[in-house]
Design a protein around this motif. Sequence first.
Motif, PDB file in Angstrom:
ATOM      1  N   PRO A 452      -2.151  26.976   1.560  1.00  0.00           N
ATOM      2  CA  PRO A 452      -1.749  27.352   0.198  1.00  0.00           C
ATOM      3  C   PRO A 452      -0.240  27.399  -0.032  1.00  0.00           C
ATOM      4  N   ARG A 453       0.559  27.244   1.011  1.00  0.00           N
ATOM      5  CA  ARG A 453       2.011  27.330   0.858  1.00  0.00           C
ATOM      6  C   ARG A 453       2.570  26.086   0.168  1.00  0.00           C
ATOM      7  N   LYS A 454       3.807  26.218  -0.312  1.00  0.00           N
ATOM      8  CA  LYS A 454       4.446  25.116  -1.029  1.00  0.00           C
ATOM      9  C   LYS A 454       4.949  24.055  -0.055  1.00  0.00           C
ATOM     10  N   ASN A 455       5.099  22.824  -0.588  1.00  0.00           N
ATOM     11  CA  ASN A 455       5.671  21.698   0.167  1.00  0.00           C
ATOM     12  C   ASN A 455       4.922  21.465   1.482  1.00  0.00           C
ATOM     13  N   THR A 456       3.595  21.416   1.400  1.00  0.00           N
ATOM     14  CA  THR A 456       2.760  21.184   2.586  1.00  0.00           C
ATOM     15  C   THR A 456       1.885  19.944   2.373  1.00  0.00           C
ATOM     16  N   GLY A 457       2.537  18.852   2.016  1.00  0.00           N
ATOM     17  CA  GLY A 457       1.819  17.589   1.855  1.00  0.00           C
ATOM     18  C   GLY A 457       1.396  17.011   3.191  1.00  0.00           C
ATOM     19  N   LEU A 458       0.664  15.891   3.138  1.00  0.00           N
ATOM     20  CA  LEU A 458       0.048  15.310   4.340  1.00  0.00           C
ATOM     21  C   LEU A 458       0.235  13.805   4.326  1.00  0.00           C
ATOM     22  N   ASP A 459       0.533  13.233   5.497  1.00  0.00           N
ATOM     23  CA  ASP A 459       0.608  11.772   5.667  1.00  0.00           C
ATOM     24  C   ASP A 459      -0.249  11.383   6.860  1.00  0.00           C
ATOM     25  N   ILE A 460      -1.177  10.446   6.634  1.00  0.00           N
ATOM     26  CA  ILE A 460      -2.074   9.941   7.688  1.00  0.00           C
ATOM     27  C   ILE A 460      -1.700   8.500   7.974  1.00  0.00           C
ATOM     28  N   HIS A 461      -1.566   8.158   9.260  1.00  0.00           N
ATOM     29  CA  HIS A 461      -1.279   6.758   9.609  1.00  0.00           C
ATOM     30  C   HIS A 461      -1.724   6.461  11.032  1.00  0.00           C
ATOM     31  N   CYS A 462      -2.089   5.214  11.231  1.00  0.00           N
ATOM     32  CA  CYS A 462      -2.315   4.686  12.579  1.00  0.00           C
ATOM     33  C   CYS A 462      -1.228   3.642  12.825  1.00  0.00           C
ATOM     34  N   LEU A 463      -1.554   2.514  13.447  1.00  0.00           N
ATOM     35  CA  LEU A 463      -0.528   1.514  13.757  1.00  0.00           C
ATOM     36  C   LEU A 463      -0.199   0.682  12.517  1.00  0.00           C
ATOM     37  N   SER A 464      -1.138  -0.130  12.036  1.00  0.00           N
ATOM     38  CA  SER A 464      -0.909  -0.971  10.857  1.00  0.00           C
ATOM     39  C   SER A 464      -1.362  -0.307   9.566  1.00  0.00           C
ATOM     40  N   GLY A 465      -2.289   0.611   9.643  1.00  0.00           N
ATOM     41  CA  GLY A 465      -2.711   1.367   8.470  1.00  0.00           C
ATOM     42  C   GLY A 465      -3.810   0.721   7.667  1.00  0.00           C
ATOM     43  N   TRP A 466      -4.668  -0.124   8.296  1.00  0.00           N
ATOM     44  CA  TRP A 466      -5.770  -0.704   7.516  1.00  0.00           C
ATOM     45  C   TRP A 466      -7.126  -0.606   8.216  1.00  0.00           C
ATOM     46  N   ASP A 467      -7.242   0.166   9.296  1.00  0.00           N
ATOM     47  CA  ASP A 467      -8.549   0.381   9.940  1.00  0.00           C
ATOM     48  C   ASP A 467      -8.870   1.871  10.090  1.00  0.00           C
ATOM     49  N   ARG A 468      -8.051   2.576  10.847  1.00  0.00           N
ATOM     50  CA  ARG A 468      -8.313   3.995  11.104  1.00  0.00           C
ATOM     51  C   ARG A 468      -7.836   4.891   9.962  1.00  0.00           C
ATOM     52  N   THR A 469      -6.734   4.499   9.314  1.00  0.00           N
ATOM     53  CA  THR A 469      -6.224   5.320   8.198  1.00  0.00           C
ATOM     54  C   THR A 469      -7.201   5.344   7.016  1.00  0.00           C
ATOM     55  N   PRO A 470      -7.763   4.202   6.567  1.00  0.00           N
ATOM     56  CA  PRO A 470      -8.727   4.308   5.464  1.00  0.00           C
ATOM     57  C   PRO A 470      -9.983   5.079   5.835  1.00  0.00           C
ATOM     58  N   LEU A 471     -10.324   5.104   7.127  1.00  0.00           N
ATOM     59  CA  LEU A 471     -11.497   5.871   7.559  1.00  0.00           C
ATOM     60  C   LEU A 471     -11.306   7.354   7.222  1.00  0.00           C
ATOM     61  N   PHE A 472     -10.181   7.937   7.654  1.00  0.00           N
ATOM     62  CA  PHE A 472      -9.947   9.366   7.425  1.00  0.00           C
ATOM     63  C   PHE A 472      -9.529   9.662   5.987  1.00  0.00           C
ATOM     64  N   CYS A 473      -8.844   8.704   5.333  1.00  0.00           N
ATOM     65  CA  CYS A 473      -8.465   8.906   3.927  1.00  0.00           C
ATOM     66  C   CYS A 473      -9.705   8.942   3.031  1.00  0.00           C
ATOM     67  N   SER A 474     -10.623   8.013   3.262  1.00  0.00           N
ATOM     68  CA  SER A 474     -11.838   7.968   2.433  1.00  0.00           C
ATOM     69  C   SER A 474     -12.782   9.125   2.749  1.00  0.00           C
ATOM     70  N   LEU A 475     -12.825   9.553   4.035  1.00  0.00           N
ATOM     71  CA  LEU A 475     -13.644  10.723   4.372  1.00  0.00           C
ATOM     72  C   LEU A 475     -13.107  11.988   3.710  1.00  0.00           C
ATOM     73  N   ALA A 476     -11.801  12.129   3.678  1.00  0.00           N
ATOM     74  CA  ALA A 476     -11.193  13.282   2.998  1.00  0.00           C
ATOM     75  C   ALA A 476     -11.477  13.234   1.504  1.00  0.00           C
ATOM     76  N   ARG A 477     -11.385  12.047   0.906  1.00  0.00           N
ATOM     77  CA  ARG A 477     -11.673  11.915  -0.530  1.00  0.00           C
ATOM     78  C   ARG A 477     -13.130  12.256  -0.839  1.00  0.00           C
ATOM     79  N   MET A 478     -14.045  11.779   0.007  1.00  0.00           N
ATOM     80  CA  MET A 478     -15.470  12.004  -0.249  1.00  0.00           C
ATOM     81  C   MET A 478     -15.868  13.468  -0.068  1.00  0.00           C
ATOM     82  N   SER A 479     -15.281  14.153   0.920  1.00  0.00           N
ATOM     83  CA  SER A 479     -15.610  15.575   1.120  1.00  0.00           C
ATOM     84  C   SER A 479     -15.052  16.430  -0.015  1.00  0.00           C
ATOM     85  N   LEU A 480     -13.860  16.095  -0.513  1.00  0.00           N
ATOM     86  CA  LEU A 480     -13.281  16.831  -1.640  1.00  0.00           C
ATOM     87  C   LEU A 480     -14.062  16.572  -2.936  1.00  0.00           C
TER      88      LEU A 480
END
Length: 663
Positions: A452-480
């Motif tokens: 809940p604190r301020k300025n606590t954004g999040l960045d997710i990345h793997c090596l190139s950012g088109w296999d593992r990153t969309p996996l966790f990004c889309s899972l986070a979107r779907m759970s929210l």
Amino acid sequence: MSIITQELLEELFLLYSQNSVLKLHGDTLPIETEKLQRTCEHLFAIDYNLTLIDNNFQDILCQTYPPKLILTHTVSTIKEITKIHFGETEENIEEKERKTKNVKKNTKKGNQKTKKKEKQKRKKENNVVDERKNKKEKENEKDKKENQKEKEKEKEKEKEKKKKKKKKKEKGRERGKETKKKGNKTDTTKHQKSKKDKEQKKDPQTEKKEIKHPLFSTLLISRDARCRKRFPIEFCYVLNKSLCRSSTLSKGIELMFTGKKNPLKTLSGFVPHTSTRKKKKIRNKDPEIQLIQNGKKEILKEIKKNVENKKEKFNEGTIPEVRLVDIALMQKVWKIKYIVDLMVEIKKEKYKLIVSSSEKGDSYDRYSTFSVNSMPYPGVELFGEFQKNGYNGEGVIYDWDDPINTATLKIDPKLLKFPLLKKINFQNYRKWDIIKLTQNYMKVILTMVSDPRKNTGLDIHCLSGWDRTPLFCSLARMSLWADGLIHQSLSPLQFLYLVVGYDWLLFAHKLNDRVKNGYEIFHFCFYFLQFIQNDEFKLSNYQKKWDEFLLKRKKIKIKIKKQIKKQNIKNGTNKGKSKNKNDLNKKQILTKNGKNESRGKKCQKSESKKEKMKKNKKKKKSMENDISDEDTKSYNRRAEKLKELQTIFTKFYKKNVLSQFKN
């Protein structure tokens, strides 16, 4: 476009399976990509006020990003950020505004004095002007007579020209009659159409002026800091914080081929020999780039402190300009605190050359201001075993003994004190299968999101950012979405179109290539939804625990301060007070006497407290029963949403993707 039918979803899955990567940039885009982009924009716009960054504006920001990047911030907030995000703080801006107000007051007083002086000058000038007018009137009379003679000569010349034109037209008509007899017809309609087209292009109403986004110039500079120019960009905005995705950091070799400036300067401090003449510094007129140049000084000071603590030498020439802008973009614009690094390596090597590196491998500790969490996750190759195991993730374990796996699991120790993460033994992560590994990583990501604190954004990345990153990004979107925090008005069919189209396809996931080789990470993402339906992954539970966690920390800090004060009083080192022992003894005596007098009062209060405690317990039990009913309802809604989404996906995926590759 608002209604998404099953036919549209079939078209999307077919398009996804046929093309490994769509054409996402260039002057002309195919109809399919434009249609997909517009539908995604419309689905976002149902619940949010959007701002779009044109990827193809004058220069392509990233070739593997969507043609238009979608942000769910409002337009006003982005403009306010760009004024402050580099160099200028809020205090400096307020000082400038005060100075401008004082200057305006002084100018009003000065204007009254200058007006009197100007009146006196005007009187003198008017006398001089009257004399000049008389002279000019005489000269003008002479000029009029000469001009009349010249006009008469010009009229005679024009008459002669008209006669010549008539003769030419008569000759042209005679030639036209001869050509018609032969059969060569002239097309006059083409000339008429071309004139109309030119007139329409010149109309300002028909022309569409492309507007430059205020963040465009910063992204142009920062993109070279990341591998494949995949800079950090927002994919979701929840609880007043931005969740971003990107690729890992690029090293000097990649910058040498991709950077626009002198490529050798981007390497580690090496600068080629040039002439000794001093060149004039050319200032950039772009106001945003000027703010960036001012902001570098503040960032350099922070880097110097971190390096000097380690007793290492610091040379400003060794740090690329691009890396500093990347830090400023993450820290000031997106306000990121947590970085989730999914790389298995600390530094990626190709042909015995270090191509890219993660934030944890930075030698200068430039990213020490962030909370960098090394969470190694296996690459695409492991999901071949997921296919061989009959699309079952249980029992599929990664080989961590491979020498490529140089990275180890390191989570921020402050996060490990969080009550929901205390139960997990992260030291045994090498024994976990894919399902348990993703479950525990999702718990860590949800704790970061629920901070809940301020300025606590999040960045997710793997090596190139088109296999593992969309996996966790889309899972986070779907759970929210299942919790009802984002995309509240979208149906499961609409939401599936948005996740597949925007998070996977428009961010250049190579599905065709992956399915041919049997690496079905895309299929695993939606298969894994059945393991997130539990109450453990509900965000409201994390928010409650955060409130309790922060209250305990405050109480502990208050106790520590009181203990320190008592020790200072005993030792006579209390700041701002007399150090005479006699004075200190008096205070101690008063406190002791106060305690003895108040003992009798406490005994009377203890009896009344017991009665109150009994009443409070009864109230809590009744409240818990009411809350439990609400939790079960919300849990059922969450589970129903995710089940429905999973069934729709499996139906279209098997019919339109797997059936093609089997045939």
